[in-house]
Design an enzyme around this catalytic site. Structure first.
Site, PDB file in Angstrom:
ATOM      1  N   HIS A  60       0.843  -1.192   0.000  1.00 45.26           N
ATOM      2  CA  HIS A  60       0.000   0.000   0.000  1.00 45.26           C
ATOM      3  C   HIS A  60       0.876   1.238   0.000  1.00 45.26           C
ATOM      4  O   HIS A  60       2.105   1.144   0.147  1.00 45.26           O
ATOM      5  CB  HIS A  60      -0.969  -0.022   1.187  1.00 45.26           C
ATOM      6  CG  HIS A  60      -0.317   0.017   2.537  1.00 45.26           C
ATOM      7  ND1 HIS A  60       0.594  -0.916   2.961  1.00 45.26           N
ATOM      8  CD2 HIS A  60      -0.462   0.897   3.573  1.00 45.26           C
ATOM      9  CE1 HIS A  60       0.971  -0.627   4.196  1.00 45.26           C
ATOM     10  NE2 HIS A  60       0.356   0.485   4.586  1.00 45.26           N
ATOM     11  N   HIS A  62       1.385   3.766   2.014  1.00 45.64           N
ATOM     12  CA  HIS A  62       1.846   4.481   3.203  1.00 45.64           C
ATOM     13  C   HIS A  62       3.369   4.613   3.089  1.00 45.64           C
ATOM     14  O   HIS A  62       4.038   3.671   2.646  1.00 45.64           O
ATOM     15  CB  HIS A  62       1.469   3.727   4.491  1.00 45.64           C
ATOM     16  CG  HIS A  62       0.064   4.030   4.951  1.00 45.64           C
ATOM     17  ND1 HIS A  62      -0.641   3.206   5.793  1.00 45.64           N
ATOM     18  CD2 HIS A  62      -0.749   5.099   4.689  1.00 45.64           C
ATOM     19  CE1 HIS A  62      -1.844   3.746   6.026  1.00 45.64           C
ATOM     20  NE2 HIS A  62      -1.933   4.879   5.363  1.00 45.64           N
ATOM     21  N   ASP A  64       5.911   4.416   4.975  1.00 42.91           N
ATOM     22  CA  ASP A  64       6.877   3.460   5.535  1.00 42.91           C
ATOM     23  C   ASP A  64       7.091   2.244   4.623  1.00 42.91           C
ATOM     24  O   ASP A  64       8.074   1.522   4.776  1.00 42.91           O
ATOM     25  CB  ASP A  64       6.471   3.018   6.961  1.00 42.91           C
ATOM     26  CG  ASP A  64       5.055   2.510   7.077  1.00 42.91           C
ATOM     27  OD1 ASP A  64       4.189   2.947   6.298  1.00 42.91           O
ATOM     28  OD2 ASP A  64       4.791   1.654   7.957  1.00 42.91           O
ATOM     29  N   HIS A  65       6.203   2.047   3.631  1.00 43.34           N
ATOM     30  CA  HIS A  65       6.312   0.875   2.750  1.00 43.34           C
ATOM     31  C   HIS A  65       6.871   1.188   1.367  1.00 43.34           C
ATOM     32  O   HIS A  65       7.171   0.278   0.603  1.00 43.34           O
ATOM     33  CB  HIS A  65       4.942   0.195   2.606  1.00 43.34           C
ATOM     34  CG  HIS A  65       4.453  -0.371   3.892  1.00 43.34           C
ATOM     35  ND1 HIS A  65       4.427  -1.722   4.157  1.00 43.34           N
ATOM     36  CD2 HIS A  65       4.016   0.234   5.021  1.00 43.34           C
ATOM     37  CE1 HIS A  65       3.981  -1.918   5.389  1.00 43.34           C
ATOM     38  NE2 HIS A  65       3.720  -0.746   5.932  1.00 43.34           N
ATOM     39  N   HIS A 266       6.526  -5.901  11.404  1.00 42.81           N
ATOM     40  CA  HIS A 266       5.959  -4.559  11.551  1.00 42.81           C
ATOM     41  C   HIS A 266       5.686  -4.288  13.038  1.00 42.81           C
ATOM     42  O   HIS A 266       4.610  -3.830  13.434  1.00 42.81           O
ATOM     43  CB  HIS A 266       4.663  -4.439  10.725  1.00 42.81           C
ATOM     44  CG  HIS A 266       4.359  -3.030  10.281  1.00 42.81           C
ATOM     45  ND1 HIS A 266       3.939  -2.064  11.145  1.00 42.81           N
ATOM     46  CD2 HIS A 266       4.412  -2.439   9.059  1.00 42.81           C
ATOM     47  CE1 HIS A 266       3.729  -0.924  10.467  1.00 42.81           C
ATOM     48  NE2 HIS A 266       4.017  -1.127   9.200  1.00 42.81           N
TER      49      HIS A 266
HETATM   50 ZN   LIG Z   1       3.148   0.195   7.800  1.00 47.62          ZN
HETATM   51 ZN   LIG Z   2       0.075   1.256   6.573  1.00 49.55          ZN
END
Ligand SMILES: [Zn+2]
Ligand SMILES: [Zn+2]
Length: 305
Positions: A60, A62, A64-65, A266
């Protein structure tokens, strides 16, 4: 086949846990699941190299990814990469990649094939198939299932001998799935001398997400389920509010799916040094649980090998 955890942290990275990035290596190819900030330096430290990266599977959008993608693309270009790179993800991933290239005004030395995921398998070869499925995280988020193709059944020596197939190249041809002709003119077919087909390995990546039915189905009998395990069980309300899972919830899901092993990743930075508590909570429900650490590697072997 090997899985290398390159980043196992939550939204804020720590010294020990970087942003989410996972590499699956198989026969010289690397499949990257998410690409958090600093992924390329983690890749170098793990001695994986960036040239073998075949595809980046984005869960996705976001930060952080995905914030490791710009730097990785630039390094690939600096290294004069020529082979195409696939980037697969939810709706919006094409726009993100286009922005990286336009806003940073750089041209990659290789073609990028971006694919926004629909219902069909996202990547298919004769040896494996990758499927995506929807997760529950508040924004469009995908889980991925990597499934190896079935392998031919075991060669039954006794049966081959009984049918008069002499030991040698003919055995190899039958094992490879080809019919063979004997000296006397009789034909022997592979299904006469091979056992039932043997399943390939199955790995499921479900990060970030609440526990959901789609993951239970995708992870049915999986050799390895890698799941969001951001919170300890006492913080379940926080997990619900933020679209993540607790150690216990992930373990319950793995149990229901009859997965063979569960890895929690995570992990929220609030729990620094508390890996044992995650392990304790999860193992109460699903004993075959491992808590991911950066640079942890898991070798996956066929159980009948
Ligand atoms: Zn995340
Ligand atoms: Zn996320």
């Amino acid at each position: 086949m090997k899985v290398v955890f390159l980043g196992t942290g939550g939204t804020i990275p720590t010294e020990k846990r970087k942003h989410p990035t996972l590499a699956l290596t198989r026969e010289g190819e690397v499949f990257l699941f998410d690409c958090g900030e600093g992924a390329q330096t983690q890749i170098f430290k793990a001695r994986l190299g960036i040239a073998p990266i075949r595809v980046i599977l984005v869960s996705h959008l976001h930060g952080d990814h995905v914030l490791g993608i710009p730097g990785l693309l630039m390094t690939m270009t600096q290294s004069n990469r020529s082979q195409p790179l696939s980037i697969i993800g939810p709706a919006g991933v094409s726009k993100w990649i286009r922005h990286i290239c336009e806003d940073l005004t750089f041209h990659t030395s290789f073609e990028i094939e971006v694919k926004e995921v629909g219902p069909e398998p996202v990547l298919v070869s004769s040896q494996y198939q990758i499927d995506a499925f929807p997760l529950e995280h508040g924004i469009p988020t995908l889980g991925y299932r990597f499934q190896e193709a079935e392998r031919p059944g075991r060669f039954r020596v006794g049966e081959a001998t009984r049918l008069g197939v002499p030991k040698g190249p003919l055995w190899g041809q039958l094992q490879a799935g080809h019919s063979v002709k004997l000296k006397g003119g009789d034909e022997v077919h592979p299904q006469q001398v091979l056992g039932p087909p043997r399943p390939g390995l199955k790995i499921v990546y479900a990060v970030d997400s609440r526990p959901c039915e789609e993951t239970v189905q995708a992870a049915s009998g999986a050799d390895l389920l890698i799941h969001d395990g951001m919170f300890l069980s006492e913080d379940v309300e926080k997990a619900k509010a933020r679209g993540h899972s607790t150690a216990t919830e992930a373990a319950q899901l793995a149990f229901r799916a009859k997965a063979k092993r569960l890895v929690l990743t995570h992990v929220s930075p609030r729990y620094r040094g508390e890996s044992n508590r995650f392990l304790k909570q999860a193992c109460k429900v699903f004993p075959q649980t491992i808590i991911a650490e950066d640079f942890m590697e898991i070798e996956l072997r066929h159980q009948d090998a």
